[in-house]
Design an enzyme around this catalytic site. Structure first.
Site, PDB file in Angstrom:
ATOM      1  CD  GLU A 162      28.995  28.728  23.459  1.00 34.15           C
ATOM      2  OE1 GLU A 162      28.432  29.824  23.602  1.00 34.15           O
ATOM      3  OE2 GLU A 162      28.503  27.817  22.798  1.00 34.15           O
ATOM      4  CD  GLU A 350      26.307  24.493  24.814  1.00 39.67           C
ATOM      5  OE1 GLU A 350      25.789  25.251  23.961  1.00 39.67           O
ATOM      6  OE2 GLU A 350      26.741  24.893  25.905  1.00 39.67           O
TER       7      GLU A 350
HETATM    8  C1  PNW Z   1      25.459  28.637  23.527  1.00 35.46           C
HETATM    9  N1  PNW Z   1      25.752  33.411  19.118  1.00 35.46           N
HETATM   10  O1  PNW Z   1      25.290  30.023  23.433  1.00 35.46           O
HETATM   11  C2  PNW Z   1      25.507  28.406  25.007  1.00 35.46           C
HETATM   12  O2  PNW Z   1      26.585  27.658  25.478  1.00 35.46           O
HETATM   13  C3  PNW Z   1      24.208  27.965  25.608  1.00 35.46           C
HETATM   14  O3  PNW Z   1      24.148  28.404  26.932  1.00 35.46           O
HETATM   15  C4  PNW Z   1      23.054  28.449  24.753  1.00 35.46           C
HETATM   16  O4  PNW Z   1      21.814  28.200  25.336  1.00 35.46           O
HETATM   17  C5  PNW Z   1      23.187  27.750  23.403  1.00 35.46           C
HETATM   18  O5  PNW Z   1      24.445  28.004  22.810  1.00 35.46           O
HETATM   19  C6  PNW Z   1      22.114  28.110  22.400  1.00 35.46           C
HETATM   20  O6  PNW Z   1      22.205  29.472  22.033  1.00 35.46           O
HETATM   21  C7  PNW Z   1      25.416  30.786  22.305  1.00 35.46           C
HETATM   22  O7  PNW Z   1      25.167  34.518  19.173  1.00 35.46           O
HETATM   23  C8  PNW Z   1      24.768  32.007  22.332  1.00 35.46           C
HETATM   24  O8  PNW Z   1      26.437  33.092  18.110  1.00 35.46           O
HETATM   25  C9  PNW Z   1      24.882  32.863  21.285  1.00 35.46           C
HETATM   26  C10 PNW Z   1      25.662  32.517  20.188  1.00 35.46           C
HETATM   27  C11 PNW Z   1      26.310  31.295  20.148  1.00 35.46           C
HETATM   28  C12 PNW Z   1      26.182  30.425  21.222  1.00 35.46           C
END
Ligand code: PNW
EC number: 3.2.1.21
Length: 452
Positions: A162, A350
């Site tokens: 990401e 994921e």
């Molecule tokens: C992903 N947003 O994070 C990550 O790859 C993981 O480590 C995390 O635990 C999981 O999704 C759940 O959140 C994100 O703000 C964090 O859009 C924030 C965002 C998207 C993905």
């Protein structure tokens, strides 16, 4: 809804979110250790010092992974364990990931390993972090020792997790480490992250002649306009540029989207950090494409928000994060990727959801999580019937863990973690998922679920 014998069922975690042991094995701080100490950044100032204590409990965790019956387990490597100081390799740190990979293989589970899941060493940050072009070399040095030391133990490599989060959330929106709010920095950081991805792919294939598949994972959010009006559609297009195209275009087409460059140029004074040849490296062919999918975006025009757009109210059912549950939009997204970007095998690296789970006498009835995963797995099966070639699905997450700026307040695990005792308790979703995997089908499982 059936999944063929080659389909990879998996589950995923990341180093900082589960390992703990923040001062052990020669590890030095990452940007997240420091960010967690900054006032107002992380829920109740939680941190990953102990997290799920996975560094000490990985053997027990492997038993859970084995019991689930997954084909593959996705984890990430903590860079500050491997290079605690600039140019100083730490074999003890690598030994942990060797042991972990060997034990997984010993149980017939394929390690899918992410190199960068956001724990940038502080020594690198002190020299400018991803904003400094030298980060590309620091990262390829890190990638080189991982590729050579774990050669033959890892089934697939994911360079970055990401870049949108690492770049925009970290350097522009300030919600993730290092907490900066500067678009120019973010755009540079993203460029170096993407460049380091391309360099690592070249290193593995051309220099090390490895046949291990390698790819990148992007988090993609399909964006929709609130109304059909011109302004809302423009807002949606810009938001799509910020969320998706700024990453998809360089990786698959070797260009940054021109409309977004124009919008950004109000804040980004020069794009001369893009050197000749960079875009060819960024778009070097990979073996697969990883997608993290959680939700969709609904936006409306706002004069103040020229490219990020305003999130609009939506009446969709939501997860505990307040994110719209949107499996149909997930299908739209995959079809669009096939149409506009790539024919590579896709892995959903994921997908999952946080909800408020209640423990009742040792059991956790997380029916809403089951429903969320079931909807998205059904979408995967339907997409494959259309010939979309999704080769695997990794449920986020194996364990409740440190959910970044939300600390331990949000629980994504299919296995509950009591953070006082470190006890692991299977939620109903873990039982359900393991049934799905065993049957390689969703139908039989809906019957079993009622018996849980
Ligand atoms: C992903 N947003 O994070 C990550 O790859 C993981 O480590 C995390 O635990 C999981 O999704 C759940 O959140 C994100 O703000 C964090 O859009 C924030 C965002 C998207 C993905």
């Amino acid at each position: 809804m059936h999944f063929n014998e080659h389909f990879i069922f998996g589950t995923a975690t990341s180093s900082y979110q589960i390992e703990g042991a923040y001062r052990e094995g020669g590890r030095t701080p990452s940007i997240w250790d420091v960010f967690c100490e900054t006032d107002g950044k992380v829920f109740e100032r939680h941190n990953g010092n102990v997290a799920c204590d996975h560094y000490h409990r990985f053997e027990e965790d492997i038993q859970h992974i084995k019991k689930l019956g997954v084909d593959s387990y996705r984890f990430s490597i903590a860079w500050p364990r491997i290079f605690p100081e600039k140019g100083v390799y730490n074999a003890e740190g690598m030994a942990f990931y060797k042991k972990l990979s060997e034990r997984l293989r010993g149980e017939g589970i394929k390690p899918a390993v992410t190199l960068y899941h956001w724990d940038l060493p502080m020594w690198a940050h002190e020299e400018g972090g991803w904003v400094n072009r030298s980060s590309v070399e620091w990262f390829t040095d890190f990638a080189r020792v991982c590729f050579t030391e774990l050669d033959g133990l890892v089934d697939s490599w994911i360079t970055h997790n990401e870049p949108w989060c690492a770049g925009f959330l970290g350097y522009h929106l300030g919600q993730h480490a290092p907490g900066h709010t500067n678009l120019e920095e973010a755009v540079k950081a993203i460029h170096h992250i993407l460049l380091s991805h391309g360099k690592a792919v070249q290193l593995l294939k051309e220099e090390l002649h490895s046949a291990t598949p390698i790819g990148i994972t992007l988090n993609l959010t399909p964006i929709y306009p609130k109304t059909d009006g011109t302004n809302d559609r423009l807002a949606a297009n810009n938001s799509d540029g910020y969320s998706n195209r700024w990453f998809l275009d360089p990786v698959f087409k070797g260009t940054y989207p021109v409309d977004m460059m124009n919008l950004f140029s109000k804040y980004v004074h020069s794009f001369d950090f893009i050197h000749p040849g960079d875009m060819e490296i960024i778009s070097v062919p990979c073996d697969f494409f990883g997608i993290n999918f959680y939700s969709r975006g609904l936006v409306e025009f706002s004069a103040a928000n020229d490219f990020m757009s305003k999130g609009a109210y939506s009446d969709y059912d939501k997860t505990g994060m307040g994110w719209d549950i949107a499996p149909d939009e997930f299908k739209d997204l995959i079809r669009r990727l096939r149409h506009e970007y790539t024919a590579l095998p896709i892995f959903i690296t994921e997908n999952g959801a946080a909800f408020d789970d209640q423990v009742e006498e040792g059991s956790i009835h997380d029916q809403r999580r089951i429903a969320y995963v079931e909807k998205h797995l059904k979408a995967v099966a339907e997409l494959n019937e259309e010939g979309m070639n999704i080769e695997g699905y990794f449920l986020w997450s194996l364990l409740d863990n440190f959910e970044w700026s939300f600390g331990y307040d949000k629980r994504f695990g299919i296995i509950y973690v009591d953070f006082d005792t470190q006890e692991r308790i299977w939620k109903d979703s873990a039982h359900w998922y393991s049934n799905v995997i065993r049957n390689r089908s969703l139908e039989t499982v809906s019957i079993n679920t009622q018996q849980i």
